[in-house]
Design an enzyme around this catalytic site. Structure first.
Site, mmCIF file in Angstrom:
data_model
loop_
_atom_site.group_PDB
_atom_site.id
_atom_site.type_symbol
_atom_site.label_atom_id
_atom_site.label_comp_id
_atom_site.label_asym_id
_atom_site.label_seq_id
_atom_site.Cartn_x
_atom_site.Cartn_y
_atom_site.Cartn_z
ATOM 1 N N GLY A 94 0.820 -1.216 0.000
ATOM 2 C CA GLY A 94 0.000 0.000 0.000
ATOM 3 C C GLY A 94 0.849 1.260 0.000
ATOM 4 O O GLY A 94 1.955 1.283 -0.557
ATOM 5 N N SER A 95 0.369 2.282 0.642
ATOM 6 C CA SER A 95 1.006 3.595 0.578
ATOM 7 C C SER A 95 2.380 3.660 1.214
ATOM 8 O O SER A 95 3.097 4.650 1.024
ATOM 9 C CB SER A 95 0.098 4.651 1.223
ATOM 10 O OG SER A 95 -1.127 4.703 0.543
ATOM 11 N N THR A 96 2.768 2.643 1.963
ATOM 12 C CA THR A 96 4.127 2.651 2.534
ATOM 13 C C THR A 96 5.161 2.531 1.423
ATOM 14 O O THR A 96 6.348 2.745 1.653
ATOM 15 C CB THR A 96 4.340 1.510 3.541
ATOM 16 O OG1 THR A 96 3.955 0.264 2.935
ATOM 17 C CG2 THR A 96 3.525 1.711 4.806
ATOM 18 N N LEU A 97 4.717 2.214 0.209
ATOM 19 C CA LEU A 97 5.654 2.117 -0.914
ATOM 20 C C LEU A 97 5.845 3.468 -1.616
ATOM 21 O O LEU A 97 6.758 3.631 -2.431
ATOM 22 C CB LEU A 97 5.139 1.084 -1.922
ATOM 23 C CG LEU A 97 6.215 0.444 -2.788
ATOM 24 C CD1 LEU A 97 7.039 -0.544 -1.996
ATOM 25 C CD2 LEU A 97 5.595 -0.263 -3.987
#
Lengths: 99, 647
Positions: B284-287
């Site tokens: 998800g957005s941690t990438l």
């Protein structure tokens, strides 16, 4: 005369020496066996002590496990967990607000 | 007469001489035939099994160890009075004497029956002192995990034969087992061993002791917080990892729920999996920071480059990219703001500017799609699609969908940002010590490759700090006194059976490091399928905040002066209690947006504490406060009501 007596006793003396030597050898071997039994006994005791030591070390690790310490502190020592803002770090002459 | 005396004398002398000479011949003069007879009768080669080595944490706390255990058996045919024997032995074994007596009776026609397996050395000594005829012992080895469920999925366990079956017990089995020793012994007529050639003790050789990089206190704290989050959000599970930025040592690797290692087969095998390494899921957005990092590296963007975010909707390849929160309708955002507000449209545009070739290459450079080098059984490499990528695939990968990674891979990628741009190998085993040979093997992390320049890494760190500032999605990850950098993640869960995504199921995550100015700890937390709340900012970020605050306190890191507001000047008289009161008041003012601690207070006291807040207070029960919702220390900004539970 004395020389004749000496000649008569020499074979007996030699035989005695031989017999004593053989007894000494046998006695030494028996002594080695005795010491070996002692070493075996001591090593057995050492092994038992080592086993008890290992057992106690593991018991100590069980007693000091973090969950147990935490539960003890909360239930028996009436401590509470640190909340945010409760702990203040002090640095030199200033109080730094943290944690 | 004289002749007769002399004759008898000579006869006896001859007989005795012959006897002595024969004795001398047997004892002193070497004889090969007799020697080989002696060796066959009295010499024996004994195989001595080694004791399995211990596994310890970085501070020497024992996590797994072996101890000698004796199993008690009885020969029912020899025992005269089984009830008397049972009554003597039962209190030591802490068992009912009926049971022991019955067992001896049931096997009365046999010569062997177990009474109890693997008793303690103390029990063994006490029963042995009783000298009961018909009882005997068999020496065995017992593996004990004193911390029970701490680090369970990482340690693994051994089987009944003492060999490792899972986890580190399996991967380090050869080091832990040690080598069996073959000893040549002489035995006496009773079979007791003797020394050979001046000395050879019979001791059990030990396997090597393994020292891990894990800090068991941080590990326990992380596991506790993960378990709390599962209970609070009714999640399916949670994982977390803490890495030391400077050394790449893994300080904690947690899976929740855990299980008791002393009873491993009582739980489902799925629960025993080390999901931090074996499970790859969409991050998800941690990438998102990594598409920004790649774009910075190739000079495609600067931190202040403005990107048009199309009001929250962007068409790519016939599909519409939307923001995670439908209320977000951004127009123009800087790259820093794209990270802070977690804009999907913004990161898609950056990815399209960068191109799939460069982005794919960067993802592989920073460790995705390949092994971390930890050599743990069952470790997953994750999946990075092979090129070519369609534009829609490039867009979705940019915000963490269409790619899978393990929590460890994500943590190591963030470590690369935190340590100045170098991807390193994580290490879990610090050193292996052989207690017999005193040989020590030490392990240190290796640098794999530089993925970013130091300047680029610093720039990215600064941008990630903005995520935890007011207005950013990571506000709940803040720790007072320490700047925090990181990124929230809210990824939909993949439906492996039907394809697509499971409706309403998410993985909430937060990855970050603290202190942001000089990172010491990288922490990644992910909660699987939380109910009620599912955003990373609501579920995972608070866990990060608690674990990070514990870690920095434990490490004794001084807080960073963020502004003059953080400083309170002491009067010259250090015992002045008014300064302490002022500190408390100031703290209260600074933390008005946080739920105060009401635990143990009466209702009147609790209401007085909550006077300053404008939230509606709902009371449940009577007596003293034992629980609140939100919990103490949590942000009040997202709550409409405060629930106070009394008993």
């Amino acid at each position: 005369m004395a020389a004749k007596k000496e000649k008569r006793f020499n074979p007996v003396l030699n035989l005695l020496i031989i017999i004593l030597t053989m007894f000494t050898i046998v006695f030494t071997k028996m002594e080695i066996r005795r010491i070996a039994y002692n070493v075996l006994k001591i090593s057995d005791q050492y092994k038992k002590r080592h086993d008890i030591y290992r057992y106690n070390m593991l018991e100590y690790a069980k007693i000091t496990q973090p969950e147990r310490v935490r539960n003890y502190a909360l239930s028996r020592l009436t401590m509470t967990e640190a909340q945010k803002g409760q702990i203040i770090h002090i640095s030199n002459d200033n109080l730094l607000v943290a944690q | 007469m004289k002749t007769r005396i002399i004759f008898i004398f000579v006869l006896f002398l001859s007989l005795w001489t012959a006897l002595i000479l024969r004795a001398a011949y047997l004892q002193v003069i070497p004889n090969e035939r007799l020697q080989s007879l002696n060796e066959r009768l009295y010499n024996k080669t004994v195989t001595v099994q080694s004791r399995r080595g211990a596994i310890l944490d970085r501070n020497g706390v024992e996590l797994a160890g072996s101890t000698t255990a004796y199993s008690l058996y009885a020969d029912p045919k020899i025992i005269e009075n089984r009830i008397s024997v049972a009554k003597k032995v039962a209190p030591i074994l802490k068992e009912s004497y009926h049971r022991i007596s019955k067992r001896i009776y049931l096997y009365r026609n046999k010569r062997f029956v177990w009474l109890k397996r693997k008793i303690t050395p103390i029990q063994y000594e006490k029963i042995k002192e009783l000298k009961i005829r018909g009882l005997g012992f068999v020496e065995e080895s017992k593996r004990i995990y004193p911390n029970e469920s701490t680090l369970s999925q990482v340690l693994g366990f051994t089987g009944t034969d003492g060999k490792g079956l899972e986890g580190l017990e399996l991967s380090l089995n050869s080091e832990l087992s040690g080598k069996e020793k073959k000893v040549l012994l002489q035995r006496d007529a009773f079979g007791r061993p003797l020394l050979l050639n001046g000395g050879l003790e019979i001791t059990h050789p030990d396997g090597s002791n393994v020292h891990l990089t894990i800090d068991s206190e941080i590990q326990h704290y992380l596991e506790t917080e993960l378990a709390r989050s599962i209970a609070k959000f009714q999640a399916d599970g949670a994982v977390g990892i803490v890495v030391d930025t400077k050394t790449s040592e893994i300080l904690a690797m947690a899976n929740a729920p855990t299980y008791d290692l002393n009873k491993p087969l009582k739980v489902n095998s799925q629960l025993r999996r080390n999901r931090v390494l074996t499970d790859a899921f969409e991050p998800g957005s941690t990438l998102k920071p990594f598409v920004v990092a790649a774009a910075l590296k190739h000079n495609v963007i600067e931190p202040n480059t403005m990107i048009a975010c199309e009001g929250g909707q962007f068409e790519v390849g016939g599909r519409i990219i939307k923001e995670a929160d439908a209320k977000h309708k951004f127009d123009n955002l800087s790259v820093s703001e794209i990270l802070a507000f977690s804009s999907n449209v913004g990161t898609s545009k950056i990815a399209l500017m960068l191109g799939s070739q460069k982005y794919s290459e960067f993802l592989r450079q920073i460790g995705f799609g390949q092994s971390t080098g930890l050599s743990f059984p069952g470790e997953s490499n994750g999946i990075v699609r092979k090129l070519p990528w369609r534009p829609i695939e490039l867009s979705t990968i940019s915000f963490g969908h269409g790619i899978s990674a393990t929590p460890l891979q994500v943590a190591m990628a963030y470590t690369a940002i935190a340590n100045g741009g170098v991807l390193t190998e994580p290490i879990l085993v610090k050193r292996i010590e052989n207690p017999d040979t005193h040989n020590i093997k030490e392990f240190k992390s290796k640098n794999k490759q530089r993925v970013l320049s130091e300047e680029q890494a610093n720039t990215l760190r600064l941008m990630l700090s903005a995520v935890t500032m007011p207005g950013g999605t990571g506000v709940n990850a803040r720790i007072p006194g320490y700047p925090v950098a990181g990124k929230t993640g809210t990824a939909q869960k993949v439906d492996f059976e039907n394809g697509g995504y499971v409706k309403g199921a998410y993985i909430s995550s937060f990855a970050g490091f603290v202190p942001a100015n000089d990172p010491r700890f990288v922490i990644y937390v992910a909660v699987d399928n939380p109910k009620k709340y599912f955003y990373g900012s609501q579920v995972a970020a608070p866990i990060f905040s608690k674990v990070a605050s514990y870690a920095v306190r434990k490490a004794g890191l001084s807080p960073t002066i963020i502004s003059e507001d953080n400083l309170l000047h002491l009067s010259k008289n250090k015992k002045d209690s008014t300064s302490i009161k002022r500190t408390k008041n100031n703290l209260r003012e600074m933390l008005t947006d946080q739920m105060p601690s009401l635990s143990g207070m009466s209702l009147r006291q609790a209401l007085r504490e909550l006077k300053t807040t404008d939230k509606r207070v709902v009371i449940h029960g009577r007596g003293q406060v034992f629980k609140t919702e939100p919990e103490s220390g949590e942000s009040l900004s997202q709550s409409q009501k405060i629930h106070v539970f009394l008993e």
